[in-house]
Design an enzyme around this catalytic site. Structure first.
Site, PDB file in Angstrom:
ATOM      1  CE  LYS A 112     -27.971   6.054  -7.456  1.00  0.00           C
ATOM      2  NZ  LYS A 112     -28.615   4.591  -7.938  1.00  0.00           N
ATOM      3  NE  ARG A 116     -33.878   8.548  -6.534  1.00  0.00           N
ATOM      4  CZ  ARG A 116     -33.311   7.593  -5.707  1.00  0.00           C
ATOM      5  NH1 ARG A 116     -32.450   8.649  -4.983  1.00  0.00           N
ATOM      6  NH2 ARG A 116     -33.820   6.612  -5.503  1.00  0.00           N
ATOM      7  NE  ARG A 156     -29.010  -2.990  -1.552  1.00  0.00           N
ATOM      8  CZ  ARG A 156     -28.880  -1.483  -2.358  1.00  0.00           C
ATOM      9  NH1 ARG A 156     -28.092  -0.716  -1.922  1.00  0.00           N
ATOM     10  NH2 ARG A 156     -30.226  -1.125  -2.675  1.00  0.00           N
ATOM     11  NE  ARG A 200     -31.530  -0.059  -0.112  1.00  0.00           N
ATOM     12  CZ  ARG A 200     -31.410   1.119  -0.800  1.00  0.00           C
ATOM     13  NH1 ARG A 200     -30.049   1.630  -0.785  1.00  0.00           N
ATOM     14  NH2 ARG A 200     -32.020   1.569  -1.963  1.00  0.00           N
ATOM     15  NE  ARG A 221     -34.823   1.351  -4.968  1.00  0.00           N
ATOM     16  CZ  ARG A 221     -33.822   0.281  -4.357  1.00  0.00           C
ATOM     17  NH1 ARG A 221     -34.271  -1.610  -3.562  1.00  0.00           N
ATOM     18  NH2 ARG A 221     -32.943   0.123  -5.040  1.00  0.00           N
TER      19      ARG A 221
HETATM   20  P1  AP5 Z   1     -24.713   0.983  -4.788  1.00  0.00           P
HETATM   21  O1  AP5 Z   1     -23.216   1.337  -4.654  1.00  0.00           O
HETATM   22  O2  AP5 Z   1     -25.895   0.448  -3.458  1.00  0.00           O
HETATM   23  O3  AP5 Z   1     -25.556   1.315  -6.106  1.00  0.00           O
HETATM   24  P2  AP5 Z   1     -26.728   2.860  -5.932  1.00  0.00           P
HETATM   25  O4  AP5 Z   1     -26.283   3.049  -7.292  1.00  0.00           O
HETATM   26  O5  AP5 Z   1     -26.479   3.729  -4.769  1.00  0.00           O
HETATM   27  O6  AP5 Z   1     -27.904   1.761  -5.802  1.00  0.00           O
HETATM   28  P3  AP5 Z   1     -29.145   1.901  -4.803  1.00  0.00           P
HETATM   29  O7  AP5 Z   1     -29.954   1.398  -4.811  1.00  0.00           O
HETATM   30  O8  AP5 Z   1     -28.708   2.074  -3.262  1.00  0.00           O
HETATM   31  O9  AP5 Z   1     -29.528   2.667  -5.150  1.00  0.00           O
HETATM   32  P4  AP5 Z   1     -31.459   3.768  -5.602  1.00  0.00           P
HETATM   33  O10 AP5 Z   1     -31.322   4.857  -6.591  1.00  0.00           O
HETATM   34  O11 AP5 Z   1     -32.558   2.623  -5.972  1.00  0.00           O
HETATM   35  O12 AP5 Z   1     -31.132   3.943  -3.193  1.00  0.00           O
HETATM   36  P5  AP5 Z   1     -31.661   5.291  -2.976  1.00  0.00           P
HETATM   37  O13 AP5 Z   1     -31.093   4.942  -1.316  1.00  0.00           O
HETATM   38  O14 AP5 Z   1     -30.959   6.257  -3.502  1.00  0.00           O
HETATM   39  O15 AP5 Z   1     -24.983  -0.530  -4.864  1.00  0.00           O
HETATM   40  C1  AP5 Z   1     -25.879  -1.910  -5.601  1.00  0.00           C
HETATM   41  C2  AP5 Z   1     -25.508  -3.044  -4.574  1.00  0.00           C
HETATM   42  O16 AP5 Z   1     -24.413  -3.395  -5.754  1.00  0.00           O
HETATM   43  C3  AP5 Z   1     -24.623  -2.996  -3.111  1.00  0.00           C
HETATM   44  O17 AP5 Z   1     -24.913  -4.408  -3.079  1.00  0.00           O
HETATM   45  C4  AP5 Z   1     -23.085  -3.355  -4.062  1.00  0.00           C
HETATM   46  O18 AP5 Z   1     -22.490  -3.618  -2.668  1.00  0.00           O
HETATM   47  C5  AP5 Z   1     -23.518  -3.204  -5.019  1.00  0.00           C
HETATM   48  N1  AP5 Z   1     -22.052  -3.314  -6.192  1.00  0.00           N
HETATM   49  C6  AP5 Z   1     -21.938  -1.958  -6.599  1.00  0.00           C
HETATM   50  N2  AP5 Z   1     -21.193  -1.454  -7.436  1.00  0.00           N
HETATM   51  C7  AP5 Z   1     -20.737  -3.034  -7.985  1.00  0.00           C
HETATM   52  C8  AP5 Z   1     -19.884  -3.788  -8.742  1.00  0.00           C
HETATM   53  N3  AP5 Z   1     -19.132  -3.090  -8.977  1.00  0.00           N
HETATM   54  N4  AP5 Z   1     -19.996  -5.019  -8.777  1.00  0.00           N
HETATM   55  C9  AP5 Z   1     -20.340  -6.180  -7.812  1.00  0.00           C
HETATM   56  N5  AP5 Z   1     -21.953  -5.135  -7.028  1.00  0.00           N
HETATM   57  C10 AP5 Z   1     -21.650  -3.944  -6.981  1.00  0.00           C
HETATM   58  O19 AP5 Z   1     -33.283   5.727  -2.765  1.00  0.00           O
HETATM   59  C11 AP5 Z   1     -33.566   4.494  -2.086  1.00  0.00           C
HETATM   60  C12 AP5 Z   1     -35.794   5.061  -1.799  1.00  0.00           C
HETATM   61  O20 AP5 Z   1     -35.239   6.332  -0.593  1.00  0.00           O
HETATM   62  C13 AP5 Z   1     -36.024   5.597  -2.879  1.00  0.00           C
HETATM   63  O21 AP5 Z   1     -36.007   4.279  -2.980  1.00  0.00           O
HETATM   64  C14 AP5 Z   1     -36.779   6.591  -2.054  1.00  0.00           C
HETATM   65  O22 AP5 Z   1     -38.003   6.048  -2.022  1.00  0.00           O
HETATM   66  C15 AP5 Z   1     -35.791   7.723  -1.329  1.00  0.00           C
HETATM   67  N6  AP5 Z   1     -35.565   8.389  -1.648  1.00  0.00           N
HETATM   68  C16 AP5 Z   1     -34.260   8.661  -1.835  1.00  0.00           C
HETATM   69  N7  AP5 Z   1     -32.891   9.916  -3.017  1.00  0.00           N
HETATM   70  C17 AP5 Z   1     -34.158  10.497  -2.610  1.00  0.00           C
HETATM   71  C18 AP5 Z   1     -35.243  11.570  -3.090  1.00  0.00           C
HETATM   72  N8  AP5 Z   1     -34.083  13.026  -3.960  1.00  0.00           N
HETATM   73  N9  AP5 Z   1     -36.121  12.048  -3.999  1.00  0.00           N
HETATM   74  C19 AP5 Z   1     -37.593  11.356  -2.905  1.00  0.00           C
HETATM   75  N10 AP5 Z   1     -37.096  10.149  -2.942  1.00  0.00           N
HETATM   76  C20 AP5 Z   1     -36.104   9.673  -2.968  1.00  0.00           C
END
Ligand code: AP5
Length: 186
Positions: A15, A92, A131, A133, A144
């Site tokens: 995403k 979410r 990654r 993180r 998650r």
């Molecule tokens: P990436 O693009 O980062 O994928 P993503 O879907 O954004 O994954 P995230 O892990 O960032 O999402 P998430 O939903 O867990 O985290 P968020 O930050 O929203 O890609 C992932 C990896 O794959 C990267 O290394 C990238 O380079 C690689 N990649 C991408 N595309 C690729 C491809 N085609 N081929 C190969 N590799 C590829 O949330 C984190 C935390 O914040 C949550 O757990 C929660 O605690 C909090 N939070 C965030 N939003 C909310 C909300 N709305 N409500 C409550 N808590 C929230």
């Protein structure tokens, strides 16, 4: 051309990667609640201190906190005369989706498309483990994914019933996925 988009999908589906590129190319506000929360943690703000432990466990930060962040960004953008945005990682859960609907009604705006990025768990896990993180260790990633299934996946049906949902195969190279998404937007 669609200008008000929402990206939905499990952790690691890409995403953030896709949203960043697309928002840059189309001059959309990229609003990633995960990125905004991580910035608060890094800055050591009161909000960041509240969020840090919750994020490290892979659970959802409180709706009120996240909504306040989204509201301030969307209101500011509307005041400045902008209107295009891409929401990434928000909403979410159903409460957030309903709150977003109320906020957008206040602003006189509507979601034009919800893009669901779909990918197998084994690939998600691999992507996130490489990654590294703070919340990317195997136990937290699995949690998650559970949180996604329980709280976020119900939004698939919610947006399907509104006729807004489009699924995209999120496997393969970044550019190929970007082309699949772009094909849905014009
Ligand atoms: P990436 O693009 O980062 O994928 P993503 O879907 O954004 O994954 P995230 O892990 O960032 O999402 P998430 O939903 O867990 O985290 P968020 O930050 O929203 O890609 C992932 C990896 O794959 C990267 O290394 C990238 O380079 C690689 N990649 C991408 N595309 C690729 C491809 N085609 N081929 C190969 N590799 C590829 O949330 C984190 C935390 O914040 C949550 O757990 C929660 O605690 C909090 N939070 C965030 N939003 C909310 C909300 N709305 N409500 C409550 N808590 C929230």
């Amino acid at each position: 051309m669609k200008q008000r988009l929402l990206f939905l999908g499990p952790p690691g589906a890409g995403k953030g990667t896709q949203a960043e590129q697309l928002a840059k190319g189309r001059q959309l506000l990229h609003l990633s609640t995960g990125d905004l929360l991580r910035a608060e943690v890094k800055a050591g703000s009161a909000l960041g201190q509240q969020a840090e432990a919750v994020m490290a466990r892979g659970e959802l930060v409180s709706d009120a906190l996240v909504l306040a962040i989204v509201r301030s960004r969307l209101e500011r953008q509307a005041e400045e005369g902008g209107s295009g945005w891409l929401l990434d990682g928000f909403p979410r859960n159903l409460a957030q989706a309903e709150a977003l609907e109320r906020l957008l009604a206040e602003l006189g705006q509507q979601i034009e498309i919800v893009v669901l990025l779909e990918l197998d768990d084994s690939v998600l896990l691999q992507r996130l483990l490489s990654r590294g993180r703070a919340d990317d260790n195997e136990a937290v990633i699995r949690h998650r994914l559970e949180v996604y299934r329980e709280q976020t996946a119900p939004l698939i049906r919610y947006y399907q019933e509104k006729g807004l949902l489009e699924g995209v195969d999120a496997s393969g190279p970044v550019e190929a996925i970007a082309a699949r998404i772009t094909a849905l937007l014009d």
